[in-house]
Enzyme design. Structure first.
Site, PDB file in Angstrom:
ATOM      1  N   ASP A  52     -43.379  51.672 -23.988  1.00 14.52           N
ATOM      2  CA  ASP A  52     -42.749  51.167 -22.765  1.00 14.52           C
ATOM      3  C   ASP A  52     -43.306  51.901 -21.539  1.00 14.52           C
ATOM      4  O   ASP A  52     -42.940  51.598 -20.398  1.00 14.52           O
ATOM      5  CB  ASP A  52     -41.214  51.240 -22.837  1.00 14.52           C
ATOM      6  CG  ASP A  52     -40.703  52.654 -23.044  1.00 14.52           C
ATOM      7  OD1 ASP A  52     -41.518  53.581 -23.182  1.00 14.52           O
ATOM      8  OD2 ASP A  52     -39.466  52.830 -23.067  1.00 14.52           O
ATOM      9  N   SER A  53     -44.257  52.840 -21.779  1.00 14.63           N
ATOM     10  CA  SER A  53     -45.019  53.424 -20.669  1.00 14.63           C
ATOM     11  C   SER A  53     -45.827  52.337 -19.960  1.00 14.63           C
ATOM     12  O   SER A  53     -46.343  52.569 -18.859  1.00 14.63           O
ATOM     13  CB  SER A  53     -45.944  54.533 -21.171  1.00 14.63           C
ATOM     14  OG  SER A  53     -46.707  54.092 -22.282  1.00 14.63           O
ATOM     15  N   ASP A  91     -42.364  49.742 -28.747  1.00 15.65           N
ATOM     16  CA  ASP A  91     -41.143  50.354 -28.212  1.00 15.65           C
ATOM     17  C   ASP A  91     -40.077  49.303 -27.947  1.00 15.65           C
ATOM     18  O   ASP A  91     -40.358  48.269 -27.326  1.00 15.65           O
ATOM     19  CB  ASP A  91     -41.451  51.042 -26.869  1.00 15.65           C
ATOM     20  CG  ASP A  91     -41.765  52.515 -27.032  1.00 15.65           C
ATOM     21  OD1 ASP A  91     -41.402  53.101 -28.071  1.00 15.65           O
ATOM     22  OD2 ASP A  91     -42.364  53.089 -26.105  1.00 15.65           O
ATOM     23  N   LYS A 121     -40.076  51.392 -32.267  1.00 13.41           N
ATOM     24  CA  LYS A 121     -39.723  52.780 -31.945  1.00 13.41           C
ATOM     25  C   LYS A 121     -38.524  52.785 -30.999  1.00 13.41           C
ATOM     26  O   LYS A 121     -38.465  51.969 -30.080  1.00 13.41           O
ATOM     27  CB  LYS A 121     -40.904  53.515 -31.308  1.00 13.41           C
ATOM     28  CG  LYS A 121     -40.557  54.933 -30.849  1.00 13.41           C
ATOM     29  CD  LYS A 121     -41.785  55.784 -30.600  1.00 13.41           C
ATOM     30  CE  LYS A 121     -42.458  55.577 -29.272  1.00 13.41           C
ATOM     31  NZ  LYS A 121     -41.606  55.862 -28.091  1.00 13.41           N
ATOM     32  N   GLU A 123     -35.688  55.522 -28.855  1.00 17.79           N
ATOM     33  CA  GLU A 123     -35.470  56.886 -28.365  1.00 17.79           C
ATOM     34  C   GLU A 123     -34.040  57.335 -28.647  1.00 17.79           C
ATOM     35  O   GLU A 123     -33.082  56.625 -28.313  1.00 17.79           O
ATOM     36  CB  GLU A 123     -35.725  56.946 -26.858  1.00 17.79           C
ATOM     37  CG  GLU A 123     -37.176  56.710 -26.478  1.00 17.79           C
ATOM     38  CD  GLU A 123     -37.434  56.829 -24.980  1.00 17.79           C
ATOM     39  OE1 GLU A 123     -36.517  57.234 -24.224  1.00 17.79           O
ATOM     40  OE2 GLU A 123     -38.562  56.514 -24.563  1.00 17.79           O
ATOM     41  N   GLU A 190     -41.660  64.608 -28.202  1.00 12.84           N
ATOM     42  CA  GLU A 190     -42.331  64.680 -26.894  1.00 12.84           C
ATOM     43  C   GLU A 190     -41.906  65.922 -26.122  1.00 12.84           C
ATOM     44  O   GLU A 190     -40.717  66.186 -25.939  1.00 12.84           O
ATOM     45  CB  GLU A 190     -42.005  63.405 -26.093  1.00 12.84           C
ATOM     46  CG  GLU A 190     -42.645  63.393 -24.708  1.00 12.84           C
ATOM     47  CD  GLU A 190     -42.677  62.034 -24.048  1.00 12.84           C
ATOM     48  OE1 GLU A 190     -42.274  61.025 -24.667  1.00 12.84           O
ATOM     49  OE2 GLU A 190     -43.126  61.981 -22.882  1.00 12.84           O
TER      50      GLU A 190
END
Ligand code: KIV
Length: 272
Positions: A52-53, A91, A121, A123, A190
């Site tokens: 999602d970057s 993501d 993925k 978070e 991270e």
């Protein structure tokens, strides 16, 4: 020169666990479009992350929060059309899985069905355990993400190193173990201290992929546009720049402009 211990025609979630057992480090890079994904896949990277970057890198947003599920599916399906070998992880964007496990399952199913991605993925740790479990019931592989979790940037307030204090390090270790017990096939860590990341990687049977987490983990991930030096405004200590593409591209664009203005381009061999 390849340092792979075993050739994989196609990388799967099982291959990653095998690589950890064989002490072969896992390589992971981001991609958001067909052309970049083709180069990354053909170069032999094990895992492509449709991160999602993309919200920052492709759309210019300040955070990862604005990107939508539809936009992630667009990026992921472009990547999927390019790849022959890499495992493609997508993501789940902010707001599509937190707090409601049915919503999480629906979002993950849309990613798998509409993009053809191989895994998702998410978070977070214990706060999202229900969502992770529900996604796993549909046979969708899940990667966890702990430490600095950019979707929670407004809670943290900064992008600095996480889990330096004992209490946060303890919670991170508990969450990592929980993610393994729930059935995640791997975890991204991270921006946490290298010593803590190594300890977590050694305590788990699933691979731990680090970004700013030192060399004691099972693999590394970087944002491709950062490692190619296409972005300039972002220079964390962990980032190794393999090229200065910003300068290379800028020079090429300036040369092109000069050639057009001076009528050097096109010459007689470059026309019909
Ligand atoms: O979105 C992303 O690119 C990521 C990596 C930084 C791990 O989550």
């Amino acid at each position: 020169m390849s340092t792979a211990k075993k050739e994989y025609k196609r990388v799967t979630v099982k291959s990653l666990i095998e690589m950890k057992n064989n002490k072969e480090k896992i390589s992971m890079l981001t991609a958001y479009d067909y052309t970049m994904a083709k180069i990354v896949d053909q170069a032999g990277v094990d895992v492509i992350l449709v991160g999602d970057s993309a919200s920052n890198v492709m759309a210019g947003h300040e955070t990862t929060l604005p990107i939508t599920l539809d936009q992630m599916i667009y990026h992921a399906s472009s990547v999927i059309r390019a790849i022959d070998r890499s495992l493609v992880i997508v993501d789940l964007p902010f707001g599509t899985y937190q707090g409601n496990s049915k919503n999480a399952l629906d979002s993950a199913i849309r990613i798998m069905k509409e993009s053809g991605g191989h895994a998702v993925k998410l978070e977070g740790g214990s706060e999202i355990s229900e969502s992770i479990s529900r996604i796993l019931t549909a046979g969708i592989p899940v990667m966890g993400h702990l430490g600095l979790t950019p979707q929670s940037i407004y809670k943290f307030g900064t992008y600095t190193v996480r889990a330096k204090e004992e209490a946060e390090a303890k919670k991170l270790k508990e969450d990592a173990l929980l993610l393994e017990q729930l059935g995640c096939f791997a975890i991204v860590l991270e921006k946490v201290p290298a010593k803590l990341a190594k300890e977590v990687a050694e305590s788990l049977t699933i691979p731990v992929i680090g970004i700013g987490a030192g060399g004691g983990v099972d693999g590394q991930v970087l944002v491709t546009h950062d490692m190619l030096g296409m972005t300039h405004e972002f220079s964390p200590r962990f980032l190794r720049r393999y090229l200065d593409l910003y300068t290379e591209m800028s020079n090429a664009f300036q040369q092109y402009i000069k050639d057009v203005k001076s009528k050097d381009f096109p010459n007689k061999d470059e026309q019909y």
